[in-house]
Write an enzyme that holds these catalytic residues in place. Structure first.
Site, PDB file in Angstrom:
ATOM      1  N   GLY A  16       0.834  -1.203   0.000  1.00 17.40           N
ATOM      2  CA  GLY A  16       0.000   0.000   0.000  1.00 17.40           C
ATOM      3  C   GLY A  16       0.868   1.252   0.000  1.00 17.40           C
ATOM      4  N   ASP A  17       0.220   2.397  -0.152  1.00 19.38           N
ATOM      5  CA  ASP A  17       0.927   3.692  -0.139  1.00 19.38           C
ATOM      6  C   ASP A  17       1.961   3.812  -1.244  1.00 19.38           C
ATOM      7  OD1 ASP A  17      -0.454   4.233   2.268  1.00 19.38           O
ATOM      8  OD2 ASP A  17       1.100   3.200   3.406  1.00 19.38           O
ATOM      9  N   LYS A  20      -0.504   5.401  -5.555  1.00 22.50           N
ATOM     10  CA  LYS A  20      -1.566   5.090  -6.522  1.00 22.50           C
ATOM     11  C   LYS A  20      -2.415   6.306  -6.823  1.00 22.50           C
ATOM     12  CE  LYS A  20      -3.234   1.713  -3.989  1.00 22.50           C
ATOM     13  NZ  LYS A  20      -2.198   1.490  -2.979  1.00 22.50           N
ATOM     14  N   GLY A  21      -2.655   7.134  -5.796  1.00 24.89           N
ATOM     15  CA  GLY A  21      -3.541   8.285  -5.962  1.00 24.89           C
ATOM     16  C   GLY A  21      -3.095   9.166  -7.110  1.00 24.89           C
ATOM     17  N   LYS A  22      -1.800   9.441  -7.138  1.00 28.91           N
ATOM     18  CA  LYS A  22      -1.281  10.330  -8.189  1.00 28.91           C
ATOM     19  C   LYS A  22      -1.437   9.695  -9.577  1.00 28.91           C
ATOM     20  CE  LYS A  22       2.731  12.286 -10.175  1.00 28.91           C
ATOM     21  NZ  LYS A  22       4.128  12.634 -10.155  1.00 28.91           N
ATOM     22  N   GLY A  44      -6.077   6.041   1.830  1.00 26.15           N
ATOM     23  CA  GLY A  44      -6.015   7.497   1.823  1.00 26.15           C
ATOM     24  C   GLY A  44      -5.136   7.920   0.678  1.00 26.15           C
ATOM     25  N   HIS A  45      -5.711   8.602  -0.288  1.00 26.54           N
ATOM     26  CA  HIS A  45      -4.922   9.064  -1.418  1.00 26.54           C
ATOM     27  C   HIS A  45      -4.683  10.555  -1.264  1.00 26.54           C
ATOM     28  CE1 HIS A  45      -5.319   5.290  -3.249  1.00 26.54           C
ATOM     29  NE2 HIS A  45      -6.494   5.452  -3.815  1.00 26.54           N
ATOM     30  N   ARG A 148     -22.776 -13.071   7.199  1.00 22.37           N
ATOM     31  CA  ARG A 148     -24.128 -12.848   6.669  1.00 22.37           C
ATOM     32  C   ARG A 148     -25.047 -12.116   7.648  1.00 22.37           C
ATOM     33  NH1 ARG A 148     -24.129 -18.935   5.295  1.00 22.37           N
ATOM     34  NH2 ARG A 148     -22.954 -18.711   7.215  1.00 22.37           N
ATOM     35  N   GLN A 229      -4.966  -0.231  -0.908  1.00 31.25           N
ATOM     36  CA  GLN A 229      -3.936  -1.028  -0.224  1.00 31.25           C
ATOM     37  C   GLN A 229      -2.974  -1.640  -1.256  1.00 31.25           C
ATOM     38  OE1 GLN A 229      -7.443  -1.822   1.045  1.00 31.25           O
ATOM     39  NE2 GLN A 229      -7.029   0.069   2.112  1.00 31.25           N
ATOM     40  N   THR A 244      -4.903  -6.553   5.375  1.00 30.86           N
ATOM     41  CA  THR A 244      -6.228  -5.967   5.514  1.00 30.86           C
ATOM     42  C   THR A 244      -7.257  -7.082   5.282  1.00 30.86           C
ATOM     43  OG1 THR A 244      -7.628  -4.091   4.950  1.00 30.86           O
ATOM     44  CG2 THR A 244      -6.439  -5.147   3.106  1.00 30.86           C
ATOM     45  N   THR A 305      -3.799   8.368   6.098  1.00 30.81           N
ATOM     46  CA  THR A 305      -4.997   8.104   6.898  1.00 30.81           C
ATOM     47  C   THR A 305      -4.734   8.296   8.383  1.00 30.81           C
ATOM     48  OG1 THR A 305      -5.806   6.572   5.232  1.00 30.81           O
ATOM     49  CG2 THR A 305      -6.743   6.340   7.427  1.00 30.81           C
ATOM     50  N   GLY A 307      -1.458   9.166   9.780  1.00 27.25           N
ATOM     51  CA  GLY A 307      -0.315  10.013  10.118  1.00 27.25           C
ATOM     52  C   GLY A 307       0.867   9.247  10.681  1.00 27.25           C
ATOM     53  N   ASP A 338      12.724  10.017  -7.436  1.00 26.99           N
ATOM     54  CA  ASP A 338      13.525  11.170  -7.002  1.00 26.99           C
ATOM     55  C   ASP A 338      14.031  11.025  -5.565  1.00 26.99           C
ATOM     56  OD1 ASP A 338      10.611  11.386  -6.644  1.00 26.99           O
ATOM     57  OD2 ASP A 338      11.083  13.201  -5.505  1.00 26.99           O
TER      58      ASP A 338
HETATM   59  P1  IMP Z   1      -7.035  -2.372   8.334  1.00 21.60           P
HETATM   60  O1  IMP Z   1      -7.176  -2.399   6.851  1.00 21.60           O
HETATM   61  O2  IMP Z   1      -7.370  -1.039   8.951  1.00 21.60           O
HETATM   62  O3  IMP Z   1      -7.726  -3.514   9.005  1.00 21.60           O
HETATM   63  O4  IMP Z   1      -5.464  -2.565   8.672  1.00 21.60           O
HETATM   64  C1  IMP Z   1      -4.786  -3.782   8.397  1.00 21.60           C
HETATM   65  C2  IMP Z   1      -3.377  -3.531   7.901  1.00 21.60           C
HETATM   66  O5  IMP Z   1      -3.423  -2.934   6.620  1.00 21.60           O
HETATM   67  C3  IMP Z   1      -2.560  -2.574   8.779  1.00 21.60           C
HETATM   68  O6  IMP Z   1      -1.199  -2.967   8.738  1.00 21.60           O
HETATM   69  C4  IMP Z   1      -2.734  -1.244   8.081  1.00 21.60           C
HETATM   70  O7  IMP Z   1      -1.686  -0.358   8.376  1.00 21.60           O
HETATM   71  C5  IMP Z   1      -2.708  -1.701   6.638  1.00 21.60           C
HETATM   72  N1  IMP Z   1      -3.398  -0.784   5.724  1.00 21.60           N
HETATM   73  C6  IMP Z   1      -4.725  -0.649   5.536  1.00 21.60           C
HETATM   74  N2  IMP Z   1      -4.985   0.273   4.596  1.00 21.60           N
HETATM   75  C7  IMP Z   1      -3.798   0.715   4.157  1.00 21.60           C
HETATM   76  C8  IMP Z   1      -3.408   1.657   3.145  1.00 21.60           C
HETATM   77  O8  IMP Z   1      -4.223   2.273   2.436  1.00 21.60           O
HETATM   78  N3  IMP Z   1      -2.068   1.829   2.994  1.00 21.60           N
HETATM   79  C9  IMP Z   1      -1.149   1.142   3.714  1.00 21.60           C
HETATM   80  N4  IMP Z   1      -1.471   0.271   4.651  1.00 21.60           N
HETATM   81  C10 IMP Z   1      -2.782   0.045   4.881  1.00 21.60           C
END
Ligand code: IMP
Length: 448
Positions: A16-17, A20-22, A44-45, A148, A229, A244, A305, A307, A338
C-alpha cells in the site's frame, strides 16, 4: 462481448501507499468512469492538484476531474459518516455538482460505530501482537459481511429492514463489547436515528452499479478500476495475519464490482522505487538506521490516513514479482524515484536466503518470511531528478535501475514519477493505448 474493453485496473504492488492516488488521478483524466472495488476508508490518497493537497478516503480519485462518473462498487465497505463528510467537502470546492457524478452500489456493506469500537478495542488488547490496523472498523465490517449479518446500504434505505438488522446486531455486539472487550455498549436509538438521516442524504447516489458498469463497458467507455492497499496486504496472498480484510489483487475487480472477467482489459501495478509499510508484520528489506530515516524524511513517509511514520527499506523485487504474477500486471508505474537521488549504492533485493537455501518467492509462513534475509544486488546511484520531465533526461544510472526492475519482475516500466506534482511524471507508454488493444510485451524497456 467487445474484444478489447477499454478498461484498466491499477493495483498496489507492495504494502500500500505506493502513490496510486497520483497515478490514478493522471489516468482518470483519460477515463469516463473511475471505480473503487475493495477496502474502505483505511485507504487514503493524497493528491496535489494546482498546489492544493486533497486527501480522499472513499470517493475515487477521479472526482477531481469534472464530468467523470465515480463509482463505489459492492466490494467496498463504507463508513457513511466519512463518505458524507467527503461529499460535503468536495461539493464546497465545486466538485460532485450532480448526484450522478457519484454512484454507490446498493450492496456496499456499512461500517457502523460498533465496528470501529471492536477494531480499536481488539488492537488495544492484542498489545505487542497487534496488527496495526487503521482503526476504521474495516475488519469487523468485512467479518459481518461474511457472517451474513452485515448491513448493506440498501438495508439502511428500507426502514424496517434497518431496524430489524440493527437491533439483532446490537444485541450480539453489545454483549461482545461489554463482556469480552470491556467496552461500553451502544444505544439503538442514537444509531438508528442518525444513520437513517445519513442514509436519506446518500440515497440519490445509490444505484445498481454492476449493471451500470456492464452497460458502460460494453458501450466502449473507458473505465478505470482503482485498487486500494497493496498485494502484500491482500487477505489471501499477503503477509497474513498482518494484512487488511479484503483482496487487493486484480481478481478482486470481478467480485468487487460485479463485472465479468472478460471485461477487464489491462492491469497496471504501482510500486515505489523503494519499499514502505505501515503497521506490524514481516518486512525483509526494512532499514532501521540512517538510510531508512533518510527515505522517510525525503519521501515524506507518513500515513495519509493515520499520520503514522512508515517503515522504509530497499526495493524488494521478490515482492513486486509476486504482485506481477498474482495480478497479471502488464506494466509498472514506478513512483518516488527522485527520493533515491544521492544514495549510492542503491540496493535491490533479488531473492531471500533462509538458512542454507535461497528462495525467489514470498513464503506463506509468517515466521519463514520474518527469517528471510534479503539477497542484494548493488547498483550505482544518481543525482537530483528535479528538472527531469522526459525519459531521455533521466540519468543513465536511473534508467539502468528501472531496467533492472523490469528484468527482475517481468513487467515493463510504463510510467515514472519523479515528484508529487502532476507535471513530474514521465509517461513512457500510455496504459490506455494498450488497454485498447495494443499488445504489451514483457521485454526489458531498454530505456537507454
Ligand atoms: P485495516 O485495513 O485497517 O484492518 O489494517 C490492516 C493492515 O493494513 C494494517 O497494517 C494497516 O496499516 C494496513 N493498511 C490498511 N490500509 C492501508 C493503506 O491504504 N495503505 C497502507 N497500509 C494500509
Amino acid at each position: 462481448m467487445r474484444r478489447d474493453p477499454k478498461t484498466l485496473v491499477v493495483i498496489g504492488a507492495q504494502w500500500g501507499d505506493e502513490g496510486k492516488g497520483k497515478i490514478v488521478d493522471l489516468l482518470a483524466e483519460r477515463s469516463d468512469i473511475i471505480v473503487r472495488f475493495q477496502g474502505g476508508n483505511n485507504a487514503g490518497h493524497t493528491l496535489v492538484v494546482g498546489g492544493e493537497k486533497t486527501v480522499l478516503h472513499l470517493v475515487p480519485s477521479g472526482v477531481l476531474h469534472h464530468g467523470k462518473t465515480c463509482v463505489i462498487a459492492n466490494g467496498v465497505v463504507v463508513d457513511p459518516l466519512v463518505l458524507l463528510d467527503e461529499i460535503d467537502a468536495l461539493r464546497r470546492r465545486g466538485f460532485l455538482a450532480r448526484d450522478e457524478d457519484l454512484r454507490i452500489s446498493e450492496q456496499v456493506h456499512l461500517i457502523l460505530p460498533y465496528h470501529k469500537a471492536i477494531d480499536l478495542a481488539r488492537e488495544r488488547l492484542r498489545g505487542q501482537g497487534r496488527i496495526g490496523t487503521t482503526g476504521r472498523g474495516i475488519g469487523p465490517a468485512y467479518e459481518d459481511k461474511m457472517a451474513r449479518i452485515g448491513i448493506r446500504i440498501v438495508d439502511l434505505l428500507e426502514e424496517d429492514t434497518f431496524r430489524e438488522k440493527l437491533s439483532a446486531n446490537l444485541e450480539e455486539k453489545n454483549a461482545y463489547l461489554r463482556s469480552i472487550l470491556g467496552e461500553d455498549a451502544f444505544a439503538f436509538d442514537g444509531i438508528f436515528e442518525s444513520y437513517r438521516t445519513i442514509g436519506e442524504r446518500l440515497r440519490p447516489h445509490v444505484a445498481d452499479t454492476s449493471r451500470l458498469l456492464d452497460r458502460e463497458i460494453r458501450s466502449g467507455k473507458r473505465v478505470l478500476f482503482e485498487g486500494a492497499q497493496g498485494t502484500m496486504l491482500d487477505v489471501d496472498h499477503g503477509t497474513y495475519p498482518f494484512v487488511t480484510s479484503s483482496n487487493c489483487v486484480s481478481g478482486a475487480v470481478f467480485a468487487g464490482s460485479g463485472i465479468a472477467p472478460g471485461l477487464l482489459g489491462r492491469s497496471l501495478g504501482i510500486t515505489k522505487a523503494y519499499t514502505t509499510r505501515v503497521g506490524s508484520g514481516p518486512f525483509p528489506t526494512e532499514l532501521d538506521g540512517a538510510i531508512g530515516d533518510r527515505l522517510r524524511r525525503d519521501g515524506d513517509e507518513y500515513g495519509a490516513t493515520t499520520g503514522r511514520a512508515r517503515r522504509c527499506g530497499w526495493f524488494d523485487a521478490v515482492v513486486v514479482r509476486h504482485a506481477v504474477r498474482l495480478s497479471g500486471l502488464d506494466g509498472l508505474a514506478i513512483t518516488k524515484l527522485d527520493v533515491l537521488a544521492g544514495l549510492d549504492p542503491l540496493r535491490i533485493c533479488v531473492a531471500y536466503r533462509s538458512g542454507e537455501s535461497t528462495i525467489d518467492h514470498v513464503p506463506a509462513g509468517t515466521r519463514a518470511l520474518a527469517r528471510a534475509e534479503p539477497v542484494y544486488e548493488d547498483w550505482p546511484g544518481f543525482g537530483s531528478l528535479s528538472s527531469v520531465g522526459r525519459l531521455e533526461e533521466l540519468p543513465a544510472n536511473a534508467r539502468r535501475y528501472l531496467d533492472r526492475i523490469t528484468e527482475l519482475t517481468g513487467a515493463p516500466v510504463r510510467i515514472v514519477s519523479v515528484g508529487a506534482r502532476r507535471e513530474d511524471t514521465i509517461v513512457i507508454d500510455d496504459p490506455f493505448a494498450w488497454a485498447a488493444g495494443a499488445k504489451p510485451g514483457c521485454e526489458p524497456n531498454n530505456l537507454h
